[in-house]
Design an enzyme around this catalytic site. Structure first.
Site, short mmCIF file in Angstrom:
data_model
loop_
_atom_site.label_atom_id
_atom_site.label_comp_id
_atom_site.label_asym_id
_atom_site.label_seq_id
_atom_site.Cartn_x
_atom_site.Cartn_y
_atom_site.Cartn_z
N PHE A 68 -4.54 -6.91 -1.93
CA PHE A 68 -5.89 -6.88 -2.51
C PHE A 68 -6.56 -5.57 -2.07
CE2 PHE A 68 -10.41 -8.11 -2.58
CZ PHE A 68 -10.49 -8.65 -3.86
N THR A 93 -9.18 -4.47 -0.69
CA THR A 93 -9.86 -4.29 0.60
C THR A 93 -8.93 -4.43 1.80
OG1 THR A 93 -10.46 -6.63 0.61
CG2 THR A 93 -12.09 -5.07 -0.30
N LYS A 94 -7.68 -4.81 1.57
CA LYS A 94 -6.76 -4.99 2.70
C LYS A 94 -6.40 -3.63 3.32
CE LYS A 94 -6.10 -9.52 2.52
NZ LYS A 94 -7.04 -9.99 1.51
N ASN A 95 -5.84 -3.68 4.53
CA ASN A 95 -5.47 -2.43 5.22
C ASN A 95 -4.49 -1.61 4.41
OD1 ASN A 95 -6.80 -4.05 7.17
ND2 ASN A 95 -5.80 -2.94 8.83
#
Length: 368
Positions: free
Chosen positions: A183, A185-187
């Site tokens: 997704f 916004t993930k790292n």
């Protein structure tokens, strides 16, 4: 000063040429579903983590669903998990027809408390599904010991934790299978949805691969009811560019977290900052703090241009969707209490020292 909770634009600007070239390559190649980019990305993720198999799927939720299905977990089965996580963790269990059984959390790590797991094991229990929340590893030594003792599967929900480590071993390599989300916004985030199942077990890998393609080994020959859940070729190309920078970005997050820890240390009687396990590498998907009067502090931060977010306002056992399971207020007190106090302040690799200093100054002003 205006500071977003997560700023994705800065990262894109830094990689704009590389990202655009990768996208253009896919468009010109003409293979848009399960093409060479997906295959290459699966290989690179497997090598990065140190696992034998990586299977790209449509999103992190599907990664969980397909992992459960691949292990033949379904109606009549129970899966032990945490109430303090994004809804998808338990939702996946329900989607395959099994029942999530919630175990309270450790008050420091916010992950499932392994000391409370065994009392919830029944003859219907088939798996433990720990979540590495916010990039902090669950106590996998204890969890694997319990699973071995009771002959249970372990599926790691590592959707928030790619790159985290325990004693040098990467997250996602402890259990029978592990699930990742890409997704945005993930790292390691794409520019849309994406997910991955990783495992060292050939049978699990083959089952997930079949399930992601409508239950089919060979096109138009369907062996079981499956899903349409494939990692997109465009997303894979973008993620391949980003994977090269993941460790650098995670280290930037760690540096930012260390700076927050230092600046906020004199407020420790009011603000609880994230706990760090000594032998683990916490990669700070989010930087969450705890305090009383959360809403007042968040409002004052907003007035000063600082974005915040609550992760999570309601523990899963008290969600309306799970009223049928019969949990009540007070059943899992640590998770319930945490949900009243916790919130996230800005955290992303490109956050500047000036921004962190400003956030700290404002928090000091509010509290003092």
């Amino acid at each position: 000063m205006q500071i977003e909770l997560i700023n994705l634009k800065r990262q894109y600007k830094n990689l704009k040429d590389e990202i655009n070239q990768a996208i253009e390559k896919v468009l010109e190649n003409g293979q848009y579903i399960l093409g060479p980019e997906v295959k290459a990305f699966e290989k690179e993720i497997a090598e990065y983590l140190g696992v034998r198999y990586a299977i790209g799927v449509a999103n992190g939720t599907d990664a969980l669903v397909l992992s459960l299905r691949a292990l033949n977990i379904g109606p009549g089965d129970e899966v032990i998990t945490t109430p303090f996580t994004f809804f998808a963790t338990a939702e996946a269990v329900s989607l395959v027809g099994a029942v999530p059984v919630f175990v309270d959390i450790d008050p420091d790590t916010y992950n499932i408390n392994p000391d409370l797991i065994e009392e919830k094991i029944t003859e219907r229990t088939k798996a433990i599904l720990p979540v590495h929340i916010f990039g902090q590893l669950s106590n996998m030594d204890k969890i694997m010991e319990i699973a071995k003792k009771h002959n249970l599967y372990v599926i790691e929900d590592a959707c928030q934790a790619i790159g985290a480590e325990y004693r040098g071993q990467k997250v996602g390599t402890f259990g029978d299978a592990a699930c990742f989300s890409f997704f945005p916004t993930k790292n390691l985030g794409g520019y849309g949805d994406g997910g991955m199942v990783v495992t060292n077990n050939k049978e699990i890998a083959e089952n997930v691969d079949i399930l992601r393609k409508h239950g089919s080994k060979k096109k138009y020959y369907n062996e079981e009811i499956g899903y349409n859940s494939r990692l997109d070729e465009l997303q894979a190309s973008i993620l391949r560019v980003k994977l090269k920078y993941l460790d650098t970005w995670n280290n930037m997050r760690i540096n930012a977290a260390n700076k927050y820890d230092s600046l906020l240390s004199d407020l420790s009687d009011v603000i609880k900052t994230p706990y760090k396990i000594k032998e683990a590498k916490h990669i700070y998907h989010l930087y969450c703090i705890q305090c009383e009067n959360r809403e007042i502090i968040m409002q004052k931060l907003k007035e000063r241009g600082i974005a915040t977010g609550i992760y999570y306002p309601v523990p899963l056992h008290l969600q309306k969707a799970y009223t049928n399971l019969g949990y009540r207020q007070g059943d899992l007190p640590v998770a319930e209490d945490l949900c009243k106090k916790i919130f996230a302040i800005p955290m992303f690799p490109e956050i500047t020292d000036n921004e962190i200093n400003y956030i700290s100054e404002v928090l000091h002003e509010i509290i003092n």
